[in-house]
Design an enzyme around this catalytic site. Structure first.
Site, short mmCIF file in Angstrom:
data_model
loop_
_atom_site.label_atom_id
_atom_site.label_comp_id
_atom_site.label_asym_id
_atom_site.label_seq_id
_atom_site.Cartn_x
_atom_site.Cartn_y
_atom_site.Cartn_z
N HIS A 17 0.86 -1.19 0.00
CA HIS A 17 0.00 0.00 0.00
C HIS A 17 0.90 1.24 0.00
O HIS A 17 1.92 1.27 0.68
CB HIS A 17 -0.90 -0.02 1.23
CG HIS A 17 -1.91 1.08 1.27
ND1 HIS A 17 -1.58 2.37 1.64
CD2 HIS A 17 -3.22 1.09 0.98
CE1 HIS A 17 -2.66 3.12 1.58
NE2 HIS A 17 -3.68 2.38 1.18
N ASP A 19 0.89 4.17 1.40
CA ASP A 19 1.24 4.72 2.71
C ASP A 19 2.20 3.81 3.47
O ASP A 19 3.09 4.27 4.19
CB ASP A 19 -0.02 4.95 3.55
CG ASP A 19 -0.90 6.04 2.99
OD1 ASP A 19 -0.37 6.98 2.38
OD2 ASP A 19 -2.14 5.96 3.16
N LYS A 20 2.02 2.50 3.32
CA LYS A 20 2.91 1.55 3.99
C LYS A 20 4.28 1.51 3.33
O LYS A 20 5.29 1.28 4.01
CB LYS A 20 2.28 0.16 4.00
CG LYS A 20 1.29 -0.02 5.12
CD LYS A 20 2.00 -0.11 6.45
CE LYS A 20 1.33 0.74 7.48
NZ LYS A 20 2.19 1.11 8.58
N GLU A 45 10.09 11.91 7.16
CA GLU A 45 8.82 11.78 6.45
C GLU A 45 9.10 11.39 5.00
O GLU A 45 10.06 11.88 4.39
CB GLU A 45 8.06 13.11 6.48
CG GLU A 45 7.90 13.72 7.86
CD GLU A 45 7.03 12.90 8.78
OE1 GLU A 45 6.27 12.04 8.29
OE2 GLU A 45 7.09 13.12 10.00
N GLU A 58 14.25 15.94 9.87
CA GLU A 58 15.48 16.37 10.53
C GLU A 58 16.17 15.18 11.18
O GLU A 58 15.51 14.26 11.67
CB GLU A 58 15.19 17.45 11.57
CG GLU A 58 14.16 17.06 12.62
CD GLU A 58 13.99 18.16 13.64
OE1 GLU A 58 14.10 19.34 13.27
OE2 GLU A 58 13.78 17.84 14.82
N LYS A 178 -5.67 -4.45 0.37
CA LYS A 178 -6.35 -4.06 1.62
C LYS A 178 -7.28 -5.20 2.02
O LYS A 178 -7.79 -5.93 1.17
CB LYS A 178 -7.18 -2.78 1.43
CG LYS A 178 -6.36 -1.57 1.01
CD LYS A 178 -7.24 -0.33 0.84
CE LYS A 178 -7.58 0.29 2.18
NZ LYS A 178 -8.27 1.60 2.01
N PHE A 262 -8.11 -3.94 -10.82
CA PHE A 262 -7.15 -3.31 -9.90
C PHE A 262 -5.74 -3.69 -10.36
O PHE A 262 -5.02 -4.39 -9.68
CB PHE A 262 -7.42 -3.79 -8.47
CG PHE A 262 -6.63 -3.08 -7.40
CD1 PHE A 262 -5.76 -2.02 -7.66
CD2 PHE A 262 -6.76 -3.49 -6.07
CE1 PHE A 262 -5.04 -1.40 -6.66
CE2 PHE A 262 -6.03 -2.87 -5.06
CZ PHE A 262 -5.18 -1.83 -5.35
N ASP A 270 -1.82 5.81 -6.29
CA ASP A 270 -2.20 6.81 -5.29
C ASP A 270 -0.94 7.20 -4.50
O ASP A 270 -0.12 6.34 -4.20
CB ASP A 270 -3.25 6.23 -4.34
CG ASP A 270 -3.88 7.27 -3.45
OD1 ASP A 270 -3.69 8.48 -3.68
OD2 ASP A 270 -4.59 6.87 -2.50
N ALA A 271 -0.81 8.46 -4.17
CA ALA A 271 0.35 8.91 -3.40
C ALA A 271 0.32 8.31 -2.00
O ALA A 271 -0.74 8.08 -1.42
CB ALA A 271 0.38 10.43 -3.33
N ARG A 276 0.00 7.74 7.79
CA ARG A 276 -1.44 7.87 7.51
C ARG A 276 -2.23 6.60 7.85
O ARG A 276 -3.44 6.56 7.62
CB ARG A 276 -1.66 8.22 6.04
CG ARG A 276 -1.31 9.64 5.71
CD ARG A 276 -2.04 10.16 4.50
NE ARG A 276 -1.77 9.42 3.29
CZ ARG A 276 -1.95 9.92 2.06
NH1 ARG A 276 -2.39 11.15 1.91
NH2 ARG A 276 -1.69 9.19 1.00
N LYS A 277 -1.58 5.59 8.39
CA LYS A 277 -2.29 4.35 8.72
C LYS A 277 -2.11 4.01 10.20
O LYS A 277 -1.79 2.88 10.57
CB LYS A 277 -1.79 3.22 7.82
CG LYS A 277 -2.22 3.36 6.37
CD LYS A 277 -3.73 3.23 6.24
CE LYS A 277 -4.23 3.46 4.82
NZ LYS A 277 -4.27 4.90 4.48
N LYS A 297 10.43 7.77 13.19
CA LYS A 297 10.84 8.45 14.42
C LYS A 297 11.76 7.56 15.23
O LYS A 297 11.48 6.37 15.44
CB LYS A 297 9.61 8.81 15.25
CG LYS A 297 8.67 9.78 14.55
CD LYS A 297 7.40 10.01 15.34
CE LYS A 297 6.46 10.95 14.58
NZ LYS A 297 5.18 11.15 15.29
N LYS A 301 11.41 9.79 20.62
CA LYS A 301 10.09 10.39 20.40
C LYS A 301 9.05 9.54 21.12
O LYS A 301 8.86 8.37 20.80
CB LYS A 301 9.75 10.45 18.91
CG LYS A 301 10.34 11.65 18.17
CD LYS A 301 11.81 11.55 17.95
CE LYS A 301 12.33 12.64 17.02
NZ LYS A 301 13.80 12.58 16.88
#
Length: 421
Positions: A17, A19-20, A45, A58, A178, A262, A270-271, A276-277, A297, A301
């Site tokens: 995916h 985001d993953k 990020e 950073e 998914k 699909f 998709d970006a 986001r998950k 992170k 953190k």
């Protein structure tokens, strides 16, 4: 009053995916920095889109950034290598997203001196939390891994599909997918599947026949009913293998690629963006979430480390027989070591009072460690390159490994908790 019979749903997404993909890249960068310097600071990020990966954030760490804030020799090349290798491991070798051909941009920069001043240990000041925020941990006895059953099975479905894709047992599968699992609970126990959904990227024509009239009047078509049946039968087999016997009934609603075709997926479809998950990463909606993402992170953190320690505490509380379900909240202020608050909710299933457990968690002598950033990292051994493996199929409900990964899933606090009670 707590409901005992209800229907609940959770979803999961595969390692492919978009985001993953971004999460795994961000954590590959974290692992690289920690492999050079266990005290490294990373906030990375990632953005993924059609044949493009962009990093921002950073960083600070020996072997990567020198004392003057410049990149060490070869450091940027190492970052690019681990990024491409992360994409390759997932399996992206498509025209729209290929580990070798993607365009890479690195916009990471040295950590702000103001942030470093607030969180680093100095003099009599202990290391402070890397940010303010609230973190939640959760555990339930409804599955062997002390996870909500809806999320547990959603993850297992996609893990099985990924294993079969990588091994060649299901060559028609592509990386993006998914899943979604809806279960009926009776007396707070999952008893049957009400609905099961899988949407998976697939090889050409592994879908029902389709036809499309283009703007110029020409007609394009594709799809193959027999190939789609192969795909659907395979997914049905995964459902039957993963879910307990009897959970799937004649009344279970099942959707396999309900939109139809699909073929274009992943970052090309998709970006993707890091973080986001967060519900997929944690408890599938069965527990509150503080809002902070984990991936990208370093463990100073508290978004990451405090979420891990709350899971560790909640899981050991349930495993110790002190409750059937447990939610724990911690809160922190940036630059301050001790948590500002500790809250325990046993959801009416506890054998002891919540206040009694809260008092134990606040007492480092009884608990055996402090709930400070340093105390958490020391207890769980978090200053290691162990994070990329956590960035798909959930950070919780996993098996601790010999390299220190998933240390927050250990059950080595059970006797301490029982003794303190």
């Amino acid at each position: 009053m707590t409901r005992t019979s209800f229907i609940f749903t959770s979803e999961s997404v595969s390692e492919g995916h978009p985001d993953k993909v971004a999460d795994q890249i961000s954590d590959a960068v974290v692992d690289l920095f920690l492999s050079k310097d266990p005290q490294a600071r990373v906030a990375c990020e990632t953005l993924t889109t059609t044949n493009r990966v962009i990093l921002a954030g950073e960083v600070r760490g020996l072997g990567m950034i020198d004392s003057e804030g410049n990149w060490a020799e070869g450091a940027q090349e190492e970052i690019q290598t681990v990024v491409r290798q992360a994409v390759k491991r997932i399996g992206y070798e498509q025209d729209g997203f290929h580990w070798q051909n993607l365009h890479f941009e690195n916009h990471l920069h040295p950590q702000s001196a103001h942030i470093a001043q607030g969180v680093d240990a100095s003099g009599n000041k202990d290391e402070g939390a890397g940010d303010q925020g609230i973190m939640f941990g959760y555990a339930t006895d409804e599955t062997p891994d002390y996870m909500p059953a809806t999320l547990y099975y959603s993850h297992k479905i996609l893990e099985r599909m990924a294993t079969d894709r990588h091994s060649g047992a299901a060559p028609f599968l592509e990386p993006d997918a998914k899943s979604q699992v809806t279960l009926q609970y009776e007396n707070e126990v999952p008893v049957r599947a009400m609905a099961l959904v899988v949407s998976t990227q697939h090889a050409v024509d592994y879908c029902l026949p389709w036809e499309n009239t283009k703007a110029d009047g020409t007609v394009e078509s594709g799809g193959d009913a027999a190939k789609y049946k192969t795909l659907r039968d395979y997914v049905m087999g995964v459902f039957n293998d993963v879910l307990p016997a009897g959970f799937i009934t004649d009344d279970t609603v099942i959707h396999v690629n309900p939109t139809g075709r699909f073929e274009i997926g992943g970052p090309d479809g998709d970006a993707g963006v890091t973080g986001r998950k967060i519900i997929v990463d944690t408890y599938g909606g069965a527990s509150p979430h503080g809002g902070g993402a984990f991936s990208g992170k370093d463990p100073t953190k508290v978004d990451r480390s405090a979420a891990y320690i709350t899971r560790y505490l909640a899981k050991n509380i349930v495993a110790a027989g002190l409750a059937k379900r447990c939610t724990i909240q911690l809160s922190y202020a940036i630059g301050v070591a001790e948590p500002l608050s500790i809250h325990v909710d046993l959801h009416g299933t506890g054998t002891v009072a919540e206040a009694r457990i809260e008092a134990i968690l606040a007492d480092s002598a009884k608990l055996g460690f402090a709930l400070t950033p340093r105390g958490i990292r020391t207890r769980l051994g978090l200053n290691k390159p162990i994070y990329q493996r956590s960035a798909a199929y959930g950070h919780f409900g996993r098996t601790p490994d010999d390299e220190g990964g998933f240390s927050w899933e250990r059950l080595d606090l059970v006797d301490t908790l029982r003794g303190a009670i």
